[in-house]
Structure formats: C-alpha cells, structure tokens
Design a protein around this motif. Sequence first.
Motif, PDB file in Angstrom:
ATOM      1  N   SER A 179      -8.419  -7.901  -4.938  1.00  8.00           N
ATOM      2  CA  SER A 179      -7.196  -7.858  -3.598  1.00  8.00           C
ATOM      3  C   SER A 179      -6.233  -7.229  -4.209  1.00  8.00           C
ATOM      4  CB  SER A 179      -6.633  -9.382  -3.703  1.00  8.00           C
ATOM      5  OG  SER A 179      -7.978 -10.223  -3.262  1.00  8.00           O
ATOM      6  N   ILE A 180      -6.057  -7.169  -5.473  1.00 11.31           N
ATOM      7  CA  ILE A 180      -5.078  -5.979  -5.772  1.00 11.31           C
ATOM      8  C   ILE A 180      -5.429  -4.435  -5.627  1.00 11.31           C
ATOM      9  CG2 ILE A 180      -3.897  -4.788  -8.051  1.00 11.31           C
ATOM     10  CD1 ILE A 180      -3.936  -7.992  -9.383  1.00 11.31           C
ATOM     11  N   LEU A 181      -6.709  -4.162  -5.853  1.00 13.45           N
ATOM     12  CA  LEU A 181      -7.122  -2.850  -5.587  1.00 13.45           C
ATOM     13  C   LEU A 181      -7.052  -2.565  -4.096  1.00 13.45           C
ATOM     14  CD1 LEU A 181      -8.365  -0.196  -6.581  1.00 13.45           C
ATOM     15  CD2 LEU A 181     -10.586  -1.247  -6.372  1.00 13.45           C
ATOM     16  N   LEU A 182      -7.152  -3.599  -3.246  1.00 11.20           N
ATOM     17  CA  LEU A 182      -7.066  -3.169  -1.840  1.00 11.20           C
ATOM     18  C   LEU A 182      -5.776  -2.973  -1.144  1.00 11.20           C
ATOM     19  CD1 LEU A 182      -9.784  -5.816  -0.505  1.00 11.20           C
ATOM     20  CD2 LEU A 182     -10.045  -3.408  -0.526  1.00 11.20           C
ATOM     21  N   GLU A 183      -4.649  -3.148  -2.008  1.00 19.37           N
ATOM     22  CA  GLU A 183      -3.352  -2.759  -1.812  1.00 19.37           C
ATOM     23  C   GLU A 183      -3.074  -1.292  -1.973  1.00 19.37           C
ATOM     24  OE1 GLU A 183      -0.997  -4.655  -0.252  1.00 19.37           O
ATOM     25  OE2 GLU A 183      -2.304  -6.345  -0.104  1.00 19.37           O
ATOM     26  N   MET A 184      -4.048  -0.754  -2.623  1.00 21.67           N
ATOM     27  CA  MET A 184      -3.817   0.634  -2.949  1.00 21.67           C
ATOM     28  C   MET A 184      -3.548   1.579  -1.439  1.00 21.67           C
ATOM     29  SD  MET A 184      -6.375   3.331  -5.173  1.00 21.67           S
ATOM     30  CE  MET A 184      -7.634   4.046  -4.155  1.00 21.67           C
ATOM     31  N   THR A 185      -2.473   2.565  -1.817  1.00 19.66           N
ATOM     32  CA  THR A 185      -2.208   3.394  -0.431  1.00 19.66           C
ATOM     33  C   THR A 185      -3.222   4.742  -0.530  1.00 19.66           C
ATOM     34  OG1 THR A 185      -0.086   2.306  -0.331  1.00 19.66           O
ATOM     35  CG2 THR A 185      -0.427   4.467   0.694  1.00 19.66           C
ATOM     36  N   MET A 186      -3.835   4.849   0.508  1.00 16.21           N
ATOM     37  CA  MET A 186      -4.328   5.921   0.458  1.00 16.21           C
ATOM     38  C   MET A 186      -3.796   7.182   1.371  1.00 16.21           C
ATOM     39  SD  MET A 186      -8.287   4.503   0.972  1.00 16.21           S
ATOM     40  CE  MET A 186      -8.217   4.843   2.806  1.00 16.21           C
ATOM     41  N   LYS A 234     -18.384   4.924   9.110  1.00 14.44           N
ATOM     42  CA  LYS A 234     -17.628   6.532   9.281  1.00 14.44           C
ATOM     43  C   LYS A 234     -16.384   6.785   8.398  1.00 14.44           C
ATOM     44  CE  LYS A 234     -14.294   4.879  12.958  1.00 14.44           C
ATOM     45  NZ  LYS A 234     -12.977   4.876  11.899  1.00 14.44           N
ATOM     46  N   ASP A 235     -15.903   5.601   7.573  1.00 12.28           N
ATOM     47  CA  ASP A 235     -14.739   5.414   6.960  1.00 12.28           C
ATOM     48  C   ASP A 235     -15.238   6.074   5.474  1.00 12.28           C
ATOM     49  OD1 ASP A 235     -12.632   5.491   8.856  1.00 12.28           O
ATOM     50  OD2 ASP A 235     -13.136   3.114   8.628  1.00 12.28           O
ATOM     51  N   TYR A 236     -16.672   5.797   5.139  1.00 10.18           N
ATOM     52  CA  TYR A 236     -17.046   6.001   3.804  1.00 10.18           C
ATOM     53  C   TYR A 236     -16.565   7.308   3.338  1.00 10.18           C
ATOM     54  CZ  TYR A 236     -20.349   6.092  -0.019  1.00 10.18           C
ATOM     55  OH  TYR A 236     -20.838   6.212  -1.469  1.00 10.18           O
ATOM     56  N   PRO A 237     -16.700   8.574   4.040  1.00  5.32           N
ATOM     57  CA  PRO A 237     -16.351   9.816   3.404  1.00  5.32           C
ATOM     58  C   PRO A 237     -14.850   9.749   2.873  1.00  5.32           C
ATOM     59  CG  PRO A 237     -17.616  10.323   5.188  1.00  5.32           C
ATOM     60  CD  PRO A 237     -17.302   8.850   5.245  1.00  5.32           C
ATOM     61  N   LEU A 238     -13.859   9.238   3.540  1.00 11.20           N
ATOM     62  CA  LEU A 238     -12.636   8.745   3.143  1.00 11.20           C
ATOM     63  C   LEU A 238     -12.480   8.125   1.946  1.00 11.20           C
ATOM     64  CD1 LEU A 238      -9.495   9.587   3.766  1.00 11.20           C
ATOM     65  CD2 LEU A 238      -9.799   7.305   5.248  1.00 11.20           C
ATOM     66  N   LEU A 239     -13.160   7.130   1.728  1.00  5.55           N
ATOM     67  CA  LEU A 239     -13.008   6.276   0.723  1.00  5.55           C
ATOM     68  C   LEU A 239     -13.708   7.226  -0.499  1.00  5.55           C
ATOM     69  CD1 LEU A 239     -14.802   2.785   1.808  1.00  5.55           C
ATOM     70  CD2 LEU A 239     -12.319   3.419   1.307  1.00  5.55           C
ATOM     71  N   LEU A 240     -14.861   7.955  -0.243  1.00  4.87           N
ATOM     72  CA  LEU A 240     -15.217   8.668  -1.301  1.00  4.87           C
ATOM     73  C   LEU A 240     -14.157   9.682  -2.162  1.00  4.87           C
ATOM     74  CD1 LEU A 240     -18.880   9.572  -0.304  1.00  4.87           C
ATOM     75  CD2 LEU A 240     -18.060   8.227  -2.325  1.00  4.87           C
ATOM     76  N   GLU A 241     -13.434  10.339  -0.895  1.00  2.00           N
ATOM     77  CA  GLU A 241     -12.366  11.170  -1.274  1.00  2.00           C
ATOM     78  C   GLU A 241     -11.179  10.660  -2.020  1.00  2.00           C
ATOM     79  OE1 GLU A 241      -9.329  13.448   1.264  1.00  2.00           O
ATOM     80  OE2 GLU A 241     -10.956  13.757   2.052  1.00  2.00           O
ATOM     81  N   GLN A 242     -10.650   9.505  -1.576  1.00  2.00           N
ATOM     82  CA  GLN A 242      -9.437   8.716  -2.004  1.00  2.00           C
ATOM     83  C   GLN A 242      -9.505   7.791  -2.866  1.00  2.00           C
ATOM     84  OE1 GLN A 242      -6.360   9.676  -0.585  1.00  2.00           O
ATOM     85  NE2 GLN A 242      -7.279  11.320   0.141  1.00  2.00           N
ATOM     86  N   VAL A 243     -10.534   7.129  -3.022  1.00  2.00           N
ATOM     87  CA  VAL A 243     -10.741   6.010  -3.897  1.00  2.00           C
ATOM     88  C   VAL A 243     -11.856   6.410  -5.230  1.00  2.00           C
ATOM     89  CG1 VAL A 243     -11.284   3.677  -4.462  1.00  2.00           C
ATOM     90  CG2 VAL A 243     -10.415   4.507  -2.092  1.00  2.00           C
ATOM     91  N   MET A 300      -1.874   4.242   4.901  1.00  2.00           N
ATOM     92  CA  MET A 300      -2.756   3.288   4.993  1.00  2.00           C
ATOM     93  C   MET A 300      -3.260   2.688   3.827  1.00  2.00           C
ATOM     94  SD  MET A 300      -6.942   4.012   6.251  1.00  2.00           S
ATOM     95  CE  MET A 300      -6.601   5.044   7.492  1.00  2.00           C
ATOM     96  N   LYS A 301      -3.341   1.295   3.929  1.00  2.00           N
ATOM     97  CA  LYS A 301      -3.913   0.548   2.726  1.00  2.00           C
ATOM     98  C   LYS A 301      -5.347   0.490   2.623  1.00  2.00           C
ATOM     99  CE  LYS A 301       0.099  -1.228   1.190  1.00  2.00           C
ATOM    100  NZ  LYS A 301       0.342  -1.698  -0.060  1.00  2.00           N
ATOM    101  N   LEU A 302      -5.963   0.362   1.626  1.00  2.00           N
ATOM    102  CA  LEU A 302      -7.452   0.520   1.605  1.00  2.00           C
ATOM    103  C   LEU A 302      -7.952  -0.800   2.062  1.00  2.00           C
ATOM    104  CD1 LEU A 302      -9.837   1.638  -0.075  1.00  2.00           C
ATOM    105  CD2 LEU A 302      -9.274   0.288  -2.058  1.00  2.00           C
ATOM    106  N   LYS A 303      -7.265  -1.911   2.098  1.00  2.00           N
ATOM    107  CA  LYS A 303      -7.825  -3.042   2.813  1.00  2.00           C
ATOM    108  C   LYS A 303      -7.865  -3.011   4.309  1.00  2.00           C
ATOM    109  CE  LYS A 303      -3.221  -5.106   2.852  1.00  2.00           C
ATOM    110  NZ  LYS A 303      -2.191  -6.317   2.637  1.00  2.00           N
ATOM    111  N   ASP A 304      -7.182  -1.885   4.811  1.00  2.00           N
ATOM    112  CA  ASP A 304      -7.366  -1.609   6.262  1.00  2.00           C
ATOM    113  C   ASP A 304      -8.804  -1.159   6.658  1.00  2.00           C
ATOM    114  OD1 ASP A 304      -4.714  -2.244   6.651  1.00  2.00           O
ATOM    115  OD2 ASP A 304      -3.867  -0.328   6.340  1.00  2.00           O
TER     116      ASP A 304
END
Length: 103
Positions: free
Chosen positions: A92-99, A28-37, A1-5
């Motif tokens: 925009s570049i950062l939002l292409e990061m794969t999680m 609800k996706d915030y914990p995933l962001l904290l873990e992955q980004v 999944m891309k961050l932009k999703d």
Amino acid sequence: MKLKDIAHSRTGDKGDIINISVIAFDEKDYPLLLEQVTSTKVKEFLGGTALGEVTRYELPTLAAMNFVVQKALRGGVTRSLRMDKHGKTLSSILLEMTMDTKH
C-alpha cells in the motif's frame, strides 16, 4: 499520477526478505510501469525500510513486476520489532509512489 491509479499490488515474505508485486490494471499501462517503477526508484521510495538490494523481475505476460527487497523486515517476522511484522502494508505504501507521466 499515483501508482495506485493504474496498478494494484500483493506482497509476500520469507525471513528478512519481502516481495512486492505491481500489477497493471490495464496491460496498456505496463510500458509506463516498466519505465517509471525501477528498482532504484522503489528503493529510494521505501527509504530506510529497504536496507538491502531491491531486484525487479518483469512478468510481461501478466503486465506485472515483482520486486524482491532484501533486509526489509529487520531480521524477519519472528525477530522484528516492526509494527507490521509481515510487511504487508509496504504494498500500500508503494502504491502511493508518484509517477512522472510527462514523456
């Protein structure tokens, strides 16, 4: 999944520093962001663009994070030879990061 999703982003700059926000579309996706980004992953993903320290600030009430990237604009807006002098495309570049969503 891309961050932009699951998130969007905004940026700002001052001198040779850029800040990049990452804001969850759904809290609800915030914990995933904290873990992955993490700061480390953002610095690695931005590669040679992020020459200095990357610091993450968490904003849980907004389901957001703000990354402050030092030495990212090659001297700042008025001194840089970079094509995007303000660094606005870095969000925009950062939002292409794969999680990795496999837990």
